[in-house]
Structures are given as C-alpha cells and as structure tokens.
Design a protein around this motif. Structure first.
Motif, PDB file in Angstrom:
ATOM      1  N   GLY A 204       0.836  -1.270   0.048  1.00 35.76           N
ATOM      2  CA  GLY A 204       0.075   0.089  -0.059  1.00 35.76           C
ATOM      3  C   GLY A 204       0.792   1.362  -0.071  1.00 35.76           C
ATOM      4  N   THR A 205       0.157   2.379   0.133  1.00 40.65           N
ATOM      5  CA  THR A 205       0.663   3.806   0.086  1.00 40.65           C
ATOM      6  C   THR A 205       2.139   3.799   0.633  1.00 40.65           C
ATOM      7  N   SER A 206       2.109   3.440   2.075  1.00 38.05           N
ATOM      8  CA  SER A 206       3.360   3.747   2.793  1.00 38.05           C
ATOM      9  C   SER A 206       4.190   2.453   3.090  1.00 38.05           C
ATOM     10  N   PRO A 305       1.986   8.839   4.426  1.00 39.35           N
ATOM     11  CA  PRO A 305       0.830   8.886   3.745  1.00 39.35           C
ATOM     12  C   PRO A 305      -0.063   7.306   3.504  1.00 39.35           C
ATOM     13  N   GLY A 306      -1.462   7.739   3.948  1.00 40.11           N
ATOM     14  CA  GLY A 306      -2.264   6.564   3.892  1.00 40.11           C
ATOM     15  C   GLY A 306      -2.206   5.602   5.285  1.00 40.11           C
TER      16      GLY A 306
END
Ligand code: CUA
Length: 331
Positions: A204-206, A305-306
C-alpha cells in the motif's frame, strides 16, 4: 592486479568503494549477523564468483573465435560445442542445484523445541509484536524487535489486512506474512548490534515506510528489557504529562491504542505502553522525541501517507505538547 588503461583506475576505485559502502550497515545481507543470513551470503558469493568466472571464460572464447587465424576442423568444433554448450553447463548447474538444495533444510528448519517464540503481525503499515510474558501469557509491543544473541528464536508471522513480507537482511531470509495463514521463520543472531528490518512486499501507499528496529543484545540485557516491557506504563511524572494522560483518554486515543495500566485498551493501533522508550515512531519513520510525537499526533498523514490514524489537528498547541510529553514519558 594491474590495469592497462590508466584512465580506468579512478573509475574502478569509485565503483569498488561505492559497492563496498552499499554492502555494510544495519540492513545488509552481505554483512551477516545471523546464522541463516550467513548461509544466504555464502550462496550469493559462490554464485557471483561462479558467474564471473563463467563470463570471463565465455568472453575469452568469443574473442578467440573472432581473432583466431587458424581454421579448426569440423570435429574439433563439434566437440567444443558439445563440451562447452552442454556438458559443462549441465555439470555446473547440477552441482549448484545440489549445493543449494542441501542448504535448504537448514534454512527452513524450525527453532529447537522450547525456543522462545515471538509473534509478529504485519499491519498497514506497522508491526504488532507479541512476546511471552514469562507467566504463560503474552504482552504486546510494536515496531521494535529485541532478540537475545546466540539463541534460536521462532517467529510466528501473520498479517491482518494484506500480504506483507518480514525481512531482517542482516539476520535471515525473508518470509511472507499472509492473511489467514501462519508462516514461520527462525532467526539466530550471531552477534550483538542494532539492525533494521523492513517490509519486502508492496502493501500500500506507505509500504516504503514500514520498517522496524532490531536490537540484538546479550541474554541478560534481553531478559531485563523483556521484564521492563511486560510491566504496565509508568505514571506521568509532571503536570504537563498528567494533563497529556487525561487528554489521551478524553480525546478517545484509547479506542485504538492500549496503554497497559490505564483504561486505554484499544487494539487497532500499536500498543503505546512503552512508546517513549522505542527508537522510532511510525514504524521506523522518525526518531522518537517529544517534537516528533507531537507532529505525528497533529498530522500523521504528512509523515506517513495512507496511515489509518486520523489527524488531531484540532488540538491546541499546548494540548499537543501535553500529549507529546505524556507519550515521550512512557519509557
Ligand atoms: Cu507491509 Cu509492505
């Protein structure tokens, strides 16, 4: 070793030193500090040296073919193709296969019966860690793994949301963490030190901010750390931290986070009982300090982020400072 072309020396020196610099540090599989990492590094070097030798021989033969004056008779050429193209690769690859397969049972073996078992759960984007409390139960911590040196430890790995991959390059190979399944990894550190682990599967994002600190220490230090971590949280020592403690409860932080010994008993986010004593916050994102904690509470998404934690930007400056003082004091 001497190089004909003088101009290539500075370049070679630069490449060699860059390569050497990139090969050590707290997260290097080429500077092993664990039994299995040593096996893996050995395999890596064997394959690298073997590949270089084969490359040199092939290039030498190619050059020879290009520049050789004398024509060879057909029989010699056929023999060369059969030996160089079939026999040698078959023998070399078979030897490598036997060598690699013979290593496999050792690398995949479980830790001996009675070895300490640590439970690690991959979460987006942090690590939930459960240690035995010595009384038949477990207690929880996060984002930092302490291990005794020269002791095989069994890691029980799981994931709560998506697939993650647990990897401490200095100590052992990597192992996927799969929702709904339990995977296992044995680690046996062979020297003390501070290392770094990371998630090795895009989650995922991070994903890139999903790291953790690994502290390998002598057995007595490890036991002392374990006993301290199993204890409930320290009481706030001053007025500001006391104000932070009541804010922590009134703002609802306890719905997601546990601070053992207080009414906060959430299990969604990391256990914060000893968060101030950890090396980093945000799973390896920033070094722990009151200012980092304050920033994290105010705008976690800016650091990571996320992240699932909501921002508490509505808090006043003095409230953020009080919360940070409280959390930093949880050693
Ligand atoms: Cu967890 Cu990538």
């Amino acid at each position: 070793m001497s190089f004909r072309a003088r101009g290539s020396r500075p370049l070679l020196a630069a490449v060699a030193s860059a390569a050497a610099l990139g090969c050590d540090g707290p997260q290097s599989s080429l500077e092993p500090a664990g039994r299995d990492a040593a096996h893996i590094a050995e395999l890596f070097w064997l394959m690298t040296i073997g590949a270089v030798v084969i490359w040199v021989v092939v290039v030498a033969l190619a050059l020879h073919a290009l520049y050789a004056k004398r024509e060879r008779d057909e029989k010699t050429v056929d023999r060369l193709v059969v030996i160089g193209g079939a026999v040698i690769p078959t023998v070399l690859l078979a030897a490598l296969l036997v060598y690699g397969l013979a290593m496999l049972p050792g690398v995949l073996a479980r830790a001996p019966e009675g070895s300490p078992e640590i439970h690690v759960v991959g979460e987006q984007y942090w690590w939930r860690v459960r240690y035995p409390d010595g009384e038949g139960g477990t207690f929880e911590t996060a984002n930092e793994l302490h291990l005794p040196v020269d002791v095989p430890v069994e890691l029980r790995l799981e994931a709560s949301d998506v697939i993650h991959s647990f990897w401490i390059p200095s100590l052992a190979g990597k192992m996927d963490m799969i929702p709904g399944r339990v995977t296992r990894l044995r680690v046996e550190p062979t020297r003390t030190g501070n290392f770094r682990g990371a998630c090795a599967e895009y989650c995922g994002t991070s994903h890139a901010w999903m790291a953790f600190a690994v502290v390998v220490e002598p057995r007595e230090d490890f036991e002392r750390w374990l006993a301290a971590q199993a204890r409930p949280a320290a009481r706030p020592s001053d007025d500001r931290a006391l104000a932070g403690a009541s804010l922590f409860l009134s703002q609802g932080c306890g719905a997601c986070h546990a601070v053992r010994g207080t009414p906060a008993d959430g299990t969604i986010g990391p256990d914060l009982t000893h968060v101030g004593g950890r090396r980093t916050i945000g799973a390896g994102r920033v070094a722990t300090s009151a200012s980092a904690l304050r920033r994290w509470v105010a705008e976690p998404d800016a650091l990571k982020p996320g992240v699932h934690m909501p921002a508490f930007a509505m808090l006043e400056d003095d409230e953020l400072a009080a919360l940070a003082a409280y959390l930093e004091g949880l050693r």
